[in-house]
Structure formats: structure tokens, C-alpha cells
Design a protein around this motif. Structure first.
Motif, PDB file in Angstrom:
ATOM      1  N   GLY A 196      72.757 -48.201 -14.870  1.00 14.45           N
ATOM      2  CA  GLY A 196      72.906 -47.924 -13.445  1.00 14.45           C
ATOM      3  C   GLY A 196      73.308 -49.172 -12.691  1.00 14.45           C
ATOM      4  O   GLY A 196      74.132 -49.121 -11.766  1.00 14.45           O
ATOM      5  N   ASN A 197      72.765 -50.322 -13.080  1.00 14.25           N
ATOM      6  CA  ASN A 197      73.118 -51.580 -12.415  1.00 14.25           C
ATOM      7  C   ASN A 197      74.624 -51.838 -12.482  1.00 14.25           C
ATOM      8  O   ASN A 197      75.230 -52.366 -11.548  1.00 14.25           O
ATOM      9  N   MET A 198      75.242 -51.452 -13.601  1.00 10.52           N
ATOM     10  CA  MET A 198      76.685 -51.649 -13.775  1.00 10.52           C
ATOM     11  C   MET A 198      77.484 -50.679 -12.903  1.00 10.52           C
ATOM     12  O   MET A 198      78.518 -51.053 -12.324  1.00 10.52           O
ATOM     13  N   LYS A 199      77.022 -49.440 -12.805  1.00  3.82           N
ATOM     14  CA  LYS A 199      77.724 -48.432 -11.997  1.00  3.82           C
ATOM     15  C   LYS A 199      77.717 -48.834 -10.513  1.00  3.82           C
ATOM     16  O   LYS A 199      78.723 -48.695  -9.814  1.00  3.82           O
ATOM     17  N   PHE A 200      76.567 -49.308 -10.052  1.00  4.47           N
ATOM     18  CA  PHE A 200      76.479 -49.764  -8.654  1.00  4.47           C
ATOM     19  C   PHE A 200      77.393 -50.967  -8.425  1.00  4.47           C
ATOM     20  O   PHE A 200      78.102 -51.031  -7.417  1.00  4.47           O
ATOM     21  N   MET A 201      77.361 -51.931  -9.328  1.00  7.74           N
ATOM     22  CA  MET A 201      78.192 -53.130  -9.195  1.00  7.74           C
ATOM     23  C   MET A 201      79.660 -52.746  -9.096  1.00  7.74           C
ATOM     24  O   MET A 201      80.406 -53.271  -8.257  1.00  7.74           O
ATOM     25  N   MET A 202      80.093 -51.815  -9.948  1.00 12.10           N
ATOM     26  CA  MET A 202      81.495 -51.395  -9.985  1.00 12.10           C
ATOM     27  C   MET A 202      81.919 -50.717  -8.686  1.00 12.10           C
ATOM     28  O   MET A 202      83.098 -50.710  -8.335  1.00 12.10           O
ATOM     29  N   ASN A 203      80.943 -50.166  -7.951  1.00 17.77           N
ATOM     30  CA  ASN A 203      81.234 -49.501  -6.684  1.00 17.77           C
ATOM     31  C   ASN A 203      80.911 -50.370  -5.472  1.00 17.77           C
ATOM     32  O   ASN A 203      80.877 -49.874  -4.345  1.00 17.77           O
ATOM     33  N   GLY A 204      80.672 -51.659  -5.722  1.00 15.08           N
ATOM     34  CA  GLY A 204      80.554 -52.605  -4.620  1.00 15.08           C
ATOM     35  C   GLY A 204      79.180 -52.760  -4.015  1.00 15.08           C
ATOM     36  O   GLY A 204      79.037 -53.435  -2.991  1.00 15.08           O
ATOM     37  N   ALA A 205      78.143 -52.158  -4.633  1.00 13.15           N
ATOM     38  CA  ALA A 205      76.782 -52.388  -4.146  1.00 13.15           C
ATOM     39  C   ALA A 205      76.297 -53.733  -4.664  1.00 13.15           C
ATOM     40  O   ALA A 205      76.705 -54.190  -5.730  1.00 13.15           O
ATOM     41  N   LEU A 206      75.401 -54.368  -3.906  1.00 12.74           N
ATOM     42  CA  LEU A 206      74.820 -55.643  -4.320  1.00 12.74           C
ATOM     43  C   LEU A 206      73.456 -55.395  -4.943  1.00 12.74           C
ATOM     44  O   LEU A 206      72.685 -54.564  -4.452  1.00 12.74           O
ATOM     45  N   THR A 207      73.175 -56.120  -6.000  1.00 12.51           N
ATOM     46  CA  THR A 207      71.944 -55.928  -6.760  1.00 12.51           C
ATOM     47  C   THR A 207      70.793 -56.727  -6.170  1.00 12.51           C
ATOM     48  O   THR A 207      70.921 -57.932  -5.940  1.00 12.51           O
ATOM     49  N   VAL A 208      69.677 -56.032  -5.934  1.00 12.27           N
ATOM     50  CA  VAL A 208      68.391 -56.695  -5.743  1.00 12.27           C
ATOM     51  C   VAL A 208      67.634 -56.478  -7.039  1.00 12.27           C
ATOM     52  O   VAL A 208      67.344 -55.340  -7.408  1.00 12.27           O
ATOM     53  N   GLY A 209      67.358 -57.560  -7.762  1.00 10.61           N
ATOM     54  CA  GLY A 209      66.787 -57.336  -9.081  1.00 10.61           C
ATOM     55  C   GLY A 209      66.097 -58.535  -9.668  1.00 10.61           C
ATOM     56  O   GLY A 209      66.199 -59.664  -9.182  1.00 10.61           O
ATOM     57  N   THR A 210      65.388 -58.257 -10.747  1.00 10.58           N
ATOM     58  CA  THR A 210      64.764 -59.296 -11.554  1.00 10.58           C
ATOM     59  C   THR A 210      65.754 -59.756 -12.623  1.00 10.58           C
ATOM     60  O   THR A 210      66.768 -59.091 -12.875  1.00 10.58           O
ATOM     61  N   LEU A 211      65.435 -60.861 -13.260  1.00  5.88           N
ATOM     62  CA  LEU A 211      66.256 -61.357 -14.368  1.00  5.88           C
ATOM     63  C   LEU A 211      65.865 -60.593 -15.633  1.00  5.88           C
ATOM     64  O   LEU A 211      65.224 -61.112 -16.541  1.00  5.88           O
ATOM     65  N   ASP A 212      66.292 -59.334 -15.672  1.00  2.00           N
ATOM     66  CA  ASP A 212      65.924 -58.428 -16.750  1.00  2.00           C
ATOM     67  C   ASP A 212      67.154 -57.673 -17.223  1.00  2.00           C
ATOM     68  O   ASP A 212      68.067 -57.400 -16.426  1.00  2.00           O
ATOM     69  N   GLY A 213      67.201 -57.355 -18.496  1.00  2.00           N
ATOM     70  CA  GLY A 213      68.295 -56.553 -19.024  1.00  2.00           C
ATOM     71  C   GLY A 213      69.647 -57.151 -18.692  1.00  2.00           C
ATOM     72  O   GLY A 213      69.868 -58.365 -18.737  1.00  2.00           O
ATOM     73  N   ALA A 214      70.586 -56.276 -18.345  1.00  2.00           N
ATOM     74  CA  ALA A 214      71.951 -56.722 -18.042  1.00  2.00           C
ATOM     75  C   ALA A 214      72.063 -57.390 -16.680  1.00  2.00           C
ATOM     76  O   ALA A 214      73.123 -57.930 -16.352  1.00  2.00           O
TER      77      ALA A 214
END
Length: 802
Positions: free
Chosen positions: A643-661
Motif C-alpha cells: 500500500g505504501n508503494m501505491k500511495f507513493m505512485m499517486n503522489g501521497a506523502l508517507t507518514v511512517g516508521t522505518l519499517d518494511g519498504a
């Protein structure tokens, strides 16, 4: 296929009348959908047959991807795009007064998956076909899928998914290719030509009937196959209660993930897994042997990939076939088997590493258990050879120990490749979760960071953005997603950034309308759309998100000078039926929504939305509209995420931990274009290993934390009763296993920064553009190329020609 829209209209109208015996004005949207679907599937069949013939007669190695889930979503629009006839069909339908969006609504999401595991499998099939690679899927045709989620008075209610109610236009039933799968019974030994042999007798047979679905590559002639198996009763046998047999048989393919909190459910899940692999292997071998190929060379022509531990029984099943049906000796059978299988691990959660009680496994699968037991004996002997006297190590690595069969251990022992799905995940496997196996088999371990198909998640799901991108850098990105890097040239282009802004606003307005229609809640498209949509699990920390919302609400109530940019918090998630803690989180989100959505003190600055029955088609509506992507799992717990990749590809910015991808997204976007907070994986693992975290300290020393935690039980929340005591206890009495309170202050601070950054519209758009530009790396095309080259050893048409 169609020379122009008029040609299409002629074919469409004639077919509709022939199929339904009615004129076009009398037809319904469903009639029109099935008419169009049948036309398209028949056209696909030309290349489908051609692809199968090519594989049958040439010497290409093929891969079979075994997965308990394939979360496909709707296929109509995707197939039209991949075939290159989308514009002609849409124009023809428009001439007839038919809205393609409207008839697409007649297509049910195929109920074949739950979350990222199944969607990844679907993306992989898309990439295999689009890259002209010989790869097929094998799964189960669930009659009711996982479940349809309804939210009733804030609680999740599960109803059967009726995705097959009107039939499924994309599948073709193949009863002539049905096979029998055996359960129960006993094993007899006998001598033949001086050799000890075994046969499975007095077994209960189940008929596995294949339903094939075409997997269409993007503007290529390759059409691969997804074969889904349906369980049907075998022919009558004297003395058998046929009605009972029919019920038990059909239960195998009725629901995805039956509740396994009791023995009956465990037996059913184990039945599902063996049913999938036994039917699939018989099918694979029948196809292989029909080409007059040598069984001893199977691994040279076939690679079988195990998507997580659910299909691991394929390893002993292939051994059974080679030993009992082809007469190979153990050593040769094991050599072939262990060079045929590759395994992907998808978790660092020990509780998610499947293990089955011997008391259930042995009577259900008596011959398979014998083989697993022999694999274990020989594996432990090899361990003794390298670590003589180290009983503790051997006990920890054994495939069967303490009355359980450990599926991940069997997968590693029986595969030639073991991969994680993000760089940090693979390192955790090597250094922690599977360290003993890594020490023993270092050559087997490798990383393949997950990817998503950009053709669905950008080209299809966000057509307006796709057009803006294509107008700027050309269409090569559709075939070569790394070309999205070309967007960096437009970072200072005000007109281009304005186009991005228009697209995002358009998508937000569309989603706001959907929320109004489905939830009866009016949200402001000018607000920040802050989205967390994913499977509901404690480690994904929807709880951290909702406690922060409660914190913001408190600030409004207590400080009249406090203000923030309006924010709409959007959730979507299903909780497993037996996962009661996760269901409490859904109820908590609903209660917080009731508290804040209509409080005049908040002045509409916060809205909370839970969109029920999260699925692929709903994700396609939500993701393009998101401003903020919540990827806030406890560091070290999320294997990768997609899901993080799908959001990134559509221009959303990630609020996240240093986890997974997220770690690799940070590398591609740059630290100024992502909002990172919280503990690192190393810090989390140190707490687990050494202790030192006491959630009570954070509760007593941070007034904001104390306030929101107390509000779980002090009557602040409407309709709360005693619903949230379990959550309260998990945070304090049980010491907050997923470090929600430890990361709370850091999360609140980064959210405040994200809100302030959003108010700089030009700066935010630049950040959004940089994320889109960097997202090409996370295409499943890149992932599949790595699997093909490094693991499977398969090549596409162009390489075959060379």
C-alpha cells in the motif's frame, strides 16, 4: 479486434440480442456488462490458446506461482486497457448512451484474497504476462471469499461475499481436467521387485475441478493462466453418508481462512492447503509429461514458487508423486524437489509462521506425514553432521518438534531459494527470525523487494494523473516505469505542478462524494485526506492513529487558540472474524468518529471516516485522493507493505516508521519528502531481547498520553460501555507490545509537521512530484525481472528469440 467504434457497436448489439433474446433498449446494465465481458473474453482466447501452444511446443522453462490468495479486483477495464481497445470500446458505449463506469459497477471484486499477500500475487501475474514471461498462478476458487464487511452500530458484522451470485465472466470451467485429492485413510506398505512401496488406502476422495482465468499482458500477445480449484464431491461410494460428504467437501473451497481457533477449523484450513497443492501439482505434472519430457529433468523445465507458508505441503506432495507414482528413490526425488521449489517469506511475526499439531496432521494426511517425518529425520541428521552434540540448535531447527509440524522450517529445507520482501525484512530474517537457518544455508537467502503493477495502480486507478504524466514525459513509462524519473525535470514547473494539484483535487472531490453517498458524512475536499487502509492488526497500529485523533480533539476542547489545517482521517480495514482485539479497534474508530464529527467546538477541522468492506475497487477510489499515507507499523513487524508503494505512485506523502519498504521509499524520495518517526527496527528488537520498556512510565509522565488512554474507559466515548477495557489493558497491564505509547509523542510531532508543510501548497506539490518520480522502482515489473533472473531462471519471448 475492432476497426473502429462502429464496428464494436455492431458486434456488441448483435451479441447482446443473441445472449439475452431482447432488444438493446430492454437491456439492463448487467446484461450489457456480461455481453461486453463475453466478447472480450472470446477475443482474449485467441492469444490465450496461442500462448499455451507456444509453451507446449517450445523449450521455455515455466514458473507456477502457488498462493492461497489472489486479490484480483475488477478485470473489465484492466483487460480493455491491456488489449489496447479501451478508447474504441468507451467511445462505442458512449454512442449507445452507456457509461462504462456504470456497467463496471456490475462486476464484483473477485473474493479470492484478503490483503497484501493476495494483491501482490495478482500484481505478479500482471507483470509476468506483460513482460512476456511464462508464469502461471494456482489458487483456490472460494465461493464466498473472506467475507463482506458491514458496520452495524460500530461493530464489524461478517456476511458471505456473493461475488459469484451472477457468475464470473472471466473464468472457464475445465471439468475434463479435474483431479482427485485424497484425505484420511491409512498407508499400506508392500514389496515390489524387491523395493518397499507405499499406497494410500481407504481414503476419502475429493474432486478438484479447475476454473481457468486468462491473465492478459499489457499490449502484448502473451496471455498466461490463473488456475483456480473448486472442491466437488467424488462419485458415490457404498457406506458413505453422501450429504455429509458433500457438505464437508464444499466447505474446503467455501471461505478463505476459516476460523482455526478450534480443531475443526484447523482441519479445514489444512485441508484447503493440501487441496490446493495436490491438485496444482497433478495438473503441472500432467502438462509437463504430456510433452514427453523426462521426470528426472523436471527442475530444469519447471520452477514452483511458494507464496508464504500456506502452499508448503507442495514439497512433500511432489516427493510423494515422485516416490509412489514414478518409482524414484529418495535421494533422487529429494534432489529434484529441492531444486524445483522456491519460497517467499512474508512475515517477521513468529505467530504467523504456521505450525500444525501432529494429532491433526497425521490422520488427515497419513502418507504426507510419513514423508514429512522422513524429511525431518534426514534434515536433523544433516544438522548433527555439522553441529554434533548441539541438541538445542537441532531442536530449534527441526521440522517436527513438540508435537507440531513447522511449515516455515519445511519450506526452507525443501527449497533452493528463500527470499524476504524488503531489504530490512530480509536482514531481520537472516539475523534474527531465521538466523540458524541462514547460518546453515547462507546461499539460499536473498531479497526481492515487493512491487505493485503501475498499470493498475496508476494507469487504471488514476487516469487523469496518467495523462498528465504522459503529456510531460511520453508514454514509455507504461512499459518502463523507471522512466517516471523524468518527472524530476518538472520540479520547478509551476504549470505542471498546478496540473498535479487539479488532478488531486478532482480525485478528492470524487471520494468526498462517495463518502457522502456511503457514509452520509459531508467532508471537505480542501482538508488533508489522511488515509490508513490495510488489514486490521495490532502491529499495523491503527490504534496509534485513532489515539492521536483523540488527542487533537482534546486540544480543540481545552485550548480555544488551537487551530490546524482541516483534516479528514479515512480508515478502511477488515478484521479477521476470530480476531476480537482488532474488532475492538474498529469499534473504537467508530466511537471516536461519533465524538468528533459533529462537535461544534471542533468546527469541522477534524472528520473521521470508516469506509466499510475495504477491497481492491474501493482502494482504487481512495488511493488517488490521498494526501497522507499512514504506514505506521511497529518497526521490524511489517515485512514490506505494498500500500505504501501505491500511495507513493499517486503522489501521497508517507507518514511512517522505518519499517518494511518504507526504508527504501525514504531512499527514493529523500528525507525531506517523507515523514519518518518512532523507534527503529534495531531499537524495537533490543527492547524485545533485553527489556527496558515500561509503558506505565509513559502513561504517568506524559499528560497527553494519560488523558487519551483514560478516555478509553472513563465514559468520554459514546456507546463505549466496557468495550475498550481490553485495549486499555493491552497498553498498560500487558506493557504495550507494539510500542504505541513509546512512539506517541514522536507521531504527534511528525503529524504536526506534516500539517504545516501541507499549507505550503507549492512545496507540498514538489514533494508529491518527487514521490511519483521515485515510485517507478516499486513496480512489480522490476520485482518480477529479479525473480525471473535470480531465482526461476525463466526468459521471455524476446530473449528466447535471441
Amino acid at each position: 479486434m475492432f476497426s473502429d467504434k462502429n464496428d464494436f457497436k455492431e458486434v456488441f448489439l448483435k451479441r447482446l440480442e443473441m445472449m439475452y433474446g431482447k432488444t438493446f433498449p430492454e437491456s439492463t446494465s448487467r446484461d450489457q456488462y456480461f455481453t461486453l465481458g463475453n466478447i472480450i473474453r472470446e477475443y482474449i482466447s485467441i492469444n490465450w490458446i496461442g500462448t499455451n501452444e507456444q509453451y507446449r511446443f517450445n523449450n521455455q522453462k515455466q514458473v507456477y506461482y502457488l498462493s492461497i490468495e489472489f486479490l484480483l479486483g475488477r478485470l473489465l477495464r484492466q483487460n480493455l486497457m491491456n488489449l489496447g481497445i479501451y478508447e474504441i470500446v468507451e467511445a462505442g458505449l458512449n454512442d449507445l448512451g452507456i457509461d462504462l463506469d456504470e456497467i463496471e459497477e456490475e462486476e464484483a471484486d473477485a473474493g479470492l484474497g484478503n490483503g497484501g499477500l493476495g494483491r501482490l500475487a495478482a500484481c505478479f501475474l500482471d507483470s509476468l504476462a506483460s513482460l512476456d514471461l511464462p508464469g502461471h498462478g494456482c489458487g483456490i476458487r472460494y465461493k464466498h471469499g473472506l467475507f463482506e464487511q458491514k458496520i452495524v452500530k460500530g461493530f464489524q458484522v461478517e456476511l458471505p461475499e456473493q461475488w459469484l451470485r451472477h457468475g464470473h465472466v472471466w473464468e472457464v470451467r475445465k471439468p475434463d481436467l479435474a483431479v482427485e485429492v485424497l484425505f484420511w485413510g491409512r498407508v499400506e506398505s508392500f514389496k515390489e521387485n524387491g523395493h518397499l512401496k507405499f499406497r494410500h488406502v481407504d481414503a476419502e476422495g475429493v474432486t478438484a475441478v479447475p476454473y481457468d482465468m486468462p491473465v492478459v499482458g499489457y499490449q502484448t500477445s502473451t496471455v498466461n493462466t490463473l488456475r483456480l480449484w473448486s472442491a466437488e464431491p467424488s462419485s458415490y461410494q457404498a457406506g458413505r453418508d453422501m450429504m455429509k460428504h458433500k457438505r464437508e467437501t464444499e466447505a474446503i473451497t467455501e471461505f478463505l481462512y476459516p476460523d482455526d481457533t478450534h480443531d475443526e477449523g484447523k482441519t479445514l484450513r489444512l485441508k484447503q492447503q493440501y487441496f490446493l497443492v495436490s491438485a496444482s501439482l497433478r495438473s503441472i505434472l500432467r502438462s509437463y509429461l504430456s510433452r514427453k519430457r523426462d521426470i528426472h529433468e523436471l527442475h530444469d523445465h519447471i520452477s514452483i514458487h511458494i507464496n508464504d507458508t500456506h502452499p508448503v505441503l507442495a514439497i512433500p506432495e511432489l516427493m510423494r508423486i515422485l516416490l509412489d507414482e514414478h518409482g524414484l528413490d529418495w535421494e533422487e526425488a529429494w534432489e529434484i524437489t529441492s531444486r524445483t521449489f522456491a519460497y517467499t517469506n512474508h512475515t517477521t511475526l513468529s505467530e504467523a509462521l504456521e505450525r500444525w499439531p501432529v494429532r491433526i496432521f497425521e490422520p488427515l494426511l497419513p502418507r504426507i506425514f510419513m514423508i514429512v517425518n522422513e524429511i525431518n529425520e534426514r534434515f536433523c541428521q544433516s544438522l548433527w553432521g555439522k553441529y554434533p552434540g548441539d541438541w538445542n540448535r537441532i531442536e530449534q531447527m527441526a521440522i517436527i518438534s513438540h508435537g507440531e509440524v513447522k511449515m516455515a522450517h519445511l519450506a526452507i529445507a525443501g527449497s533452493f531459494s528463500v527470499n524476504g520482501v524488503a531489504a530490512i525484512h530480509t536482514e531481520i530474517l537472516k539475523q534474527r527470525e531465521m538466523n540458524l537457518f541462514y547460518q546453515f544455508y547462507p546461499e539460499k537467502f536473498n531479497n526481492k523487494t515487493n512491487g505493485i503493477t503501475h498499470r493498475r495502480w496508476l494507469l487504471k486507478a488514476n487516469q487523469p494523473l496518467s495523462k498528465v504524466v504522459t503529456n510531460a514525459i511520453g508514454s514509455e513509462w507504461i512499459h518502463q516505469p523507471e522512466k517516471l524519473q523524468g518527472l524530476h525535470a518538472f520540479r520547478e514547473d509551476r504549470m505542471f505542478l498546478e496540473e498535479l494539484h487539479k488532478v488531486k483535487n478532482h480525485k478528492k472531490q470524487q471520494l468526498a462524494q462517495k463518502i457522502l453517498e456511503q457514509n452520509g458524512l459531508r467532508v471537505d475536499p480542501e482538508s488533508i485526506f489522511d488515509v490508513q487502509i490495510k488489514r486490521l492488526h495490532a502491529y499495523k497500529r491503527q490504534l496509534l492513529n485513532v489515539l492521536h485523533i483523540l488527542h487533537l480533539y482534546n486540544r480543540f476542547r481545552e485550548d480555544s487558540s488551537f487551530d490546524m489545517h482541516p483534516r479528514t482521517f479515512i480508515f478502511g480495514a477488515k478484521a479477521s472474524p476470530g480476531y476480537f482485539y482488532a474488532k475492538k479497534i474498529i469499534k473504537l474508530i467508530d466511537s471516536v468518529a461519533k465524538l468528533v464529527n459533529h462537535d461544534p467546538v471542533v468546527k469541522g477541522r477534524i472528520k473521521v471516516v470508516f469506509m466499510e468492506n475495504y477491497r481492491v475497487s474501493l482502494a482504487e477510489d481512495i488511493i488517488p485522493a490521498a494526501d497522507i499515507s499512514e504506514q505506521i507499523s511497529t518497526a521490524s513487524k511489517e515485512a514490506s507493505g505494498t500500500g505504501n508503494m501505491k500511495f507513493m505512485m499517486n503522489g501521497a506523502l508517507t507518514v511512517g516508521t522505518l519499517d518494511g519498504a518504507n526504508v527504501e521509499i525514504l531512499e527514493k524520495s529523500g528525507p525531506e519528502n517523507i515523514f519518518i518517526f518512532g523507534l527503529t527496527a534495531e531499537e524495537v528488537m533490543k527492547y524485545y531481547a533485553e527489556g527496558g520498556y515500561y509503558s506505565m512510565e509513559y502513561y504517568h509522565h506524559d499528560e497527553h498520553i494519560k488523558q487519551v488512554v483514560n478516555q478509553l474507559i472513563d465514559g468520554t466515548l459514546p456507546d463505549s460501555a466496557d468495550h475498550f477495557e481490553e485495549i486499555f489493558d493491552s497498553l498498560l497491564t500487558e506493557n504495550d507490545q507494539y510500542f504505541v505509547l513509546r512512539d506517541f509523542a514522536s507521531y504527534a510531532a511528525i503529524q504536526e509537521k506534516a500539517g504545516k508543510d501541507y499549507e505550503d501548497t507549492a512545496g507540498w506539490l514538489q514533494k508529491s512530484l518527487i514521490n511519483i518520480a521515485g515510485s517507478g522502482h516499486f513496480s512489480s515489473d522490476r520485482t518480477i525481472k529479479e525473480y525471473a533472473a535470480d531465482i526461476w531462471g525463466i526468459t521471455g519471448k524476446e530473449l528466447m528469440k535471441k
